[in-house]
Design an enzyme around this catalytic site. Structure first.
Site, mmCIF file in Angstrom:
data_model
loop_
_atom_site.group_PDB
_atom_site.id
_atom_site.type_symbol
_atom_site.label_atom_id
_atom_site.label_comp_id
_atom_site.label_asym_id
_atom_site.label_seq_id
_atom_site.Cartn_x
_atom_site.Cartn_y
_atom_site.Cartn_z
ATOM 1 N N TYR A 95 32.851 43.879 65.051
ATOM 2 C CA TYR A 95 31.213 42.740 64.691
ATOM 3 C C TYR A 95 31.158 44.312 63.827
ATOM 4 O O TYR A 95 30.172 43.718 62.618
ATOM 5 C CB TYR A 95 31.425 41.794 65.415
ATOM 6 C CG TYR A 95 29.794 40.587 64.269
ATOM 7 C CD1 TYR A 95 30.187 39.971 63.929
ATOM 8 C CD2 TYR A 95 28.961 41.729 64.111
ATOM 9 C CE1 TYR A 95 29.175 39.476 62.751
ATOM 10 C CE2 TYR A 95 27.305 41.440 63.272
ATOM 11 C CZ TYR A 95 27.881 40.094 62.672
ATOM 12 O OH TYR A 95 26.687 39.516 62.222
ATOM 13 N N PHE A 135 30.527 41.113 31.440
ATOM 14 C CA PHE A 135 31.404 39.741 32.291
ATOM 15 C C PHE A 135 30.467 38.730 32.487
ATOM 16 O O PHE A 135 29.159 39.133 32.921
ATOM 17 C CB PHE A 135 31.984 40.975 33.292
ATOM 18 C CG PHE A 135 33.109 39.975 34.402
ATOM 19 C CD1 PHE A 135 34.035 39.155 33.431
ATOM 20 C CD2 PHE A 135 32.922 39.428 35.223
ATOM 21 C CE1 PHE A 135 34.950 39.160 33.874
ATOM 22 C CE2 PHE A 135 33.917 38.342 36.085
ATOM 23 C CZ PHE A 135 35.286 38.239 35.066
ATOM 24 N N THR A 136 31.132 37.383 32.638
ATOM 25 C CA THR A 136 30.949 36.536 32.534
ATOM 26 C C THR A 136 29.800 36.183 34.251
ATOM 27 O O THR A 136 28.468 35.740 34.151
ATOM 28 C CB THR A 136 31.423 35.305 32.988
ATOM 29 O OG1 THR A 136 32.532 35.151 34.277
ATOM 30 C CG2 THR A 136 32.297 35.271 32.091
ATOM 31 N N ASP A 191 31.071 49.437 36.430
ATOM 32 C CA ASP A 191 31.546 48.506 37.229
ATOM 33 C C ASP A 191 32.749 48.786 37.032
ATOM 34 O O ASP A 191 33.728 49.361 35.993
ATOM 35 C CB ASP A 191 31.883 47.230 36.263
ATOM 36 C CG ASP A 191 32.725 45.592 36.916
ATOM 37 O OD1 ASP A 191 33.692 46.589 37.718
ATOM 38 O OD2 ASP A 191 32.815 44.908 36.313
ATOM 39 N N LYS A 195 40.672 43.749 42.726
ATOM 40 C CA LYS A 195 41.914 43.774 41.716
ATOM 41 C C LYS A 195 41.666 45.397 41.840
ATOM 42 O O LYS A 195 43.287 46.022 41.812
ATOM 43 C CB LYS A 195 40.290 43.989 39.984
ATOM 44 C CG LYS A 195 40.200 42.875 39.508
ATOM 45 C CD LYS A 195 39.273 42.953 37.610
ATOM 46 C CE LYS A 195 39.541 41.085 37.630
ATOM 47 N NZ LYS A 195 40.525 40.688 37.452
ATOM 48 N N ARG A 251 38.854 33.028 27.589
ATOM 49 C CA ARG A 251 38.253 33.228 27.431
ATOM 50 C C ARG A 251 37.179 33.753 26.643
ATOM 51 O O ARG A 251 37.411 34.188 25.955
ATOM 52 C CB ARG A 251 38.760 35.007 27.590
ATOM 53 C CG ARG A 251 39.146 35.391 28.718
ATOM 54 C CD ARG A 251 38.360 35.819 30.061
ATOM 55 N NE ARG A 251 37.005 34.437 30.588
ATOM 56 C CZ ARG A 251 36.496 34.942 32.007
ATOM 57 N NH1 ARG A 251 36.167 35.295 32.414
ATOM 58 N NH2 ARG A 251 35.930 33.614 31.975
ATOM 59 N N PHE A 282 33.029 27.295 33.302
ATOM 60 C CA PHE A 282 34.558 27.352 32.540
ATOM 61 C C PHE A 282 35.077 27.341 33.717
ATOM 62 O O PHE A 282 36.126 26.977 33.774
ATOM 63 C CB PHE A 282 34.489 28.921 32.025
ATOM 64 C CG PHE A 282 33.961 30.137 32.929
ATOM 65 C CD1 PHE A 282 35.355 30.692 33.428
ATOM 66 C CD2 PHE A 282 32.868 30.196 32.743
ATOM 67 C CE1 PHE A 282 35.322 31.607 34.512
ATOM 68 C CE2 PHE A 282 32.830 31.613 33.444
ATOM 69 C CZ PHE A 282 33.983 32.323 34.490
#
Length: 487
Positions: free
Chosen positions: A85, A137-138, A228, A271, A394, A460
């Site tokens: 842990y 970005f959303t 990012d 990603k 998009r 969305f």
């Protein structure tokens, strides 16, 4: 002028095609359902491709997030995971990989990229702050606005052009940045955000030169830069291909240089390293300490951050593989091939080809559909019906409503067809191109959509829509006429 040399083989008397510099060793069965079943599936899914069941999907091109193929080395690394842990050795192996690849000393693990956005936004954004960025970005926008911030997209004029030869459409406009600082004051700007390979405008990269210019302005006014890095590998690949200064540089060198300009780097590992998870890293101990306490509160202990330790092991290997040109070039090469083939057929796509996916311009493709009837959403539904291929809207469906309840119309209406790393074959890609071509020739049959169930936040994802008339049935009828019983 863009000079992009992606791995390819030129056959005598044949076309130039991208090369898969890997071999397939584990496969997963796919299903290509009859068109009547696909129509039934999209009806049940509320004409939202997020709500489709994968048993009804042939090529899942919704996203590259968590869908990239892992390598044999990544999978095997998961067997040595340390399940502790606290103090897990798996974390320390991941920490060393991040130090090596990104050059950052202090690491905070989180369960995915939007968790990193939550931590960064809560710590650094106050009500009334403004955040300049190359594009939103959303989930980033949602987190920043929930914490009282307002975003300003200050990309260059080239950024929103559908057709362009500009190699770095993700660049920040430096004069706009200076004007924002002059108008609002540096004290109201907690940081400047740079997104590597801007997602919502076609996966377009920024250049090292632009980073240098942003850094010069930021340092002058003592403003942080937050990057990012979710698609940083592909951005580095484009820099190597398109920025003359870096043609002979290694991907590792470019990645380290990019990260050196940023005070904080956060990422979705779904990603960047083809695994699940995410992280935040910095070389500033004070910044690290400001963020540290929110990780146990929201994510998990500091040596697992809400991730499985098996994923942490795979992340460590995947980060190192991000420096391998044969890994990071595979997706861009398939995207470029698809874009060029669609252009040959006069189908409107974002150029130059970017990262993450091929982006079709739905406003040009479906010029007869008003933007308030969600052309990108309609195109995503129509493509699924006639091909079984699932892409992502998009556009305005991914936007929000204003205080009067009116749609804030998106800058672009795009259908994104993601190409996860090392997932699709060339024959599958050619099938996709063929079906898009047929759909373009029959585009007048496609109609708009309307919301029938609309969540207030990130609509969305779970929102449900319906066609404004019976256009889906007309599309199926024409498909059956042209293709008979073919799938």
């Amino acid at each position: 002028m863009i000079n992009q040399e992606t791995p390819s083989i030129k056959f005598f008397g044949e076309e130039t095609i991208p090369v898969e510099l890997h071999k397939v060793r584990i496969v997963q069965k796919l299903h290509l359902r009859p068109i009547e079943e696909r129509l039934d599936a999209i009806n049940k899914g509320g004409y939202n491709t997020f709500l489709l069941n994968t048993k009804d999907v042939f090529l899942d091109m919704l996203t590259d997030s968590g869908t990239n193929a892992m390598s044999d080395n990544q999978v095997s690394s998961m067997l040595k995971a340390d399940d502790a842990y606290a103090g897990s050795q798996s974390f320390y192996r991941m920490e060393e990989a991040l130090k090596d690849v990104f050059g950052k000393e202090y690491i905070l693990p989180v369960h995915q990229g939007r968790a990193a956005e939550n931590v960064v936004s809560q710590v650094f954004i106050n009500k009334g702050d403004i955040i300049p960025m190359n594009y939103h970005f959303t989930t980033t926008k949602a987190h920043m606005e929930l914490n009282g911030g307002k975003i300003f997209e200050i990309l260059t004029d080239e950024g929103l052009k559908i057709k362009s030869s500009h190699p770095f459409k993700g660049n920040i406009d430096i004069q706009q940045l200076k004007d924002l600082i002059s108008e609002y004051g540096a004290e109201r700007i907690p940081f400047i955000r740079l997104e590597a390979s801007t997602n919502l405008i076609g996966g377009q990269p920024f250049s090292i030169q632009n980073m240098r210019e942003v850094k010069e302005v930021a340092d002058k006014h003592e403003i942080m830069i937050v990057m990012d890095a979710s698609l940083i590998g592909e951005n580095a690949w484009f820099i190597k291909q398109r920025e003359e200064e870096f043609k002979t540089a290694s991907i590792r060198e470019i990645l380290r240089l990019m990260c050196s300009f940023a005070d904080i780097v956060y990422f979705s590992s779904r990603k960047v390293s083809s695994t699940r998870g995410g992280g935040i890293c910095t070389n500033d101990n004070d910044l690290y300490l400001k963020m540290r306490d929110l990780v146990p509160l929201y994510e998990g202990f500091l040596t697992y951050g809400g991730m499985s330790v098996r994923e942490i092991e795979a992340m460590a290997v995947g980060l190192q593989e991000t420096t391998d040109e044969t890994v990071i070039s595979q997706s861009p090469s398939f995207i470029e091939y698809t874009v060029k083939e669609l252009e040959k057929r006069d189908i409107p796509v974002i150029t130059p080809a970017g990262a993450l996916g091929c982006h079709i311009d739905a406003m040009s493709f479906l010029s007869h559909i008003p933007q308030k009837e969600y052309p990108a959403g309609a195109l995503a539904a129509a493509l699924y019906i006639i091909s079984g291929c699932r892409g992502m809207e998009r556009g305005t469906v991914s936007s929000v409503r204003d205080e009067n309840g009116e749609d804030v119309l998106a800058d672009m209406e795009l259908l994104r067809l993601a190409f996860p790393r090392r997932v699709f074959t060339l024959s599958q890609t050619k099938f996709l191109i063929d079906r898009i071509h047929w759909l373009y020739e029959n585009r007048e049959l496609i109609g708009g959509l309307k919301f029938v169930d609309e969540p207030e936040v990130l609509r969305f994802f779970m929102g449900r829509l319906a066609p404004v008339n019976n256009w889906p049935e007309k599309l199926v009828k024409k498909f059956k006429k042209d293709f008979g019983n073919s799938l």
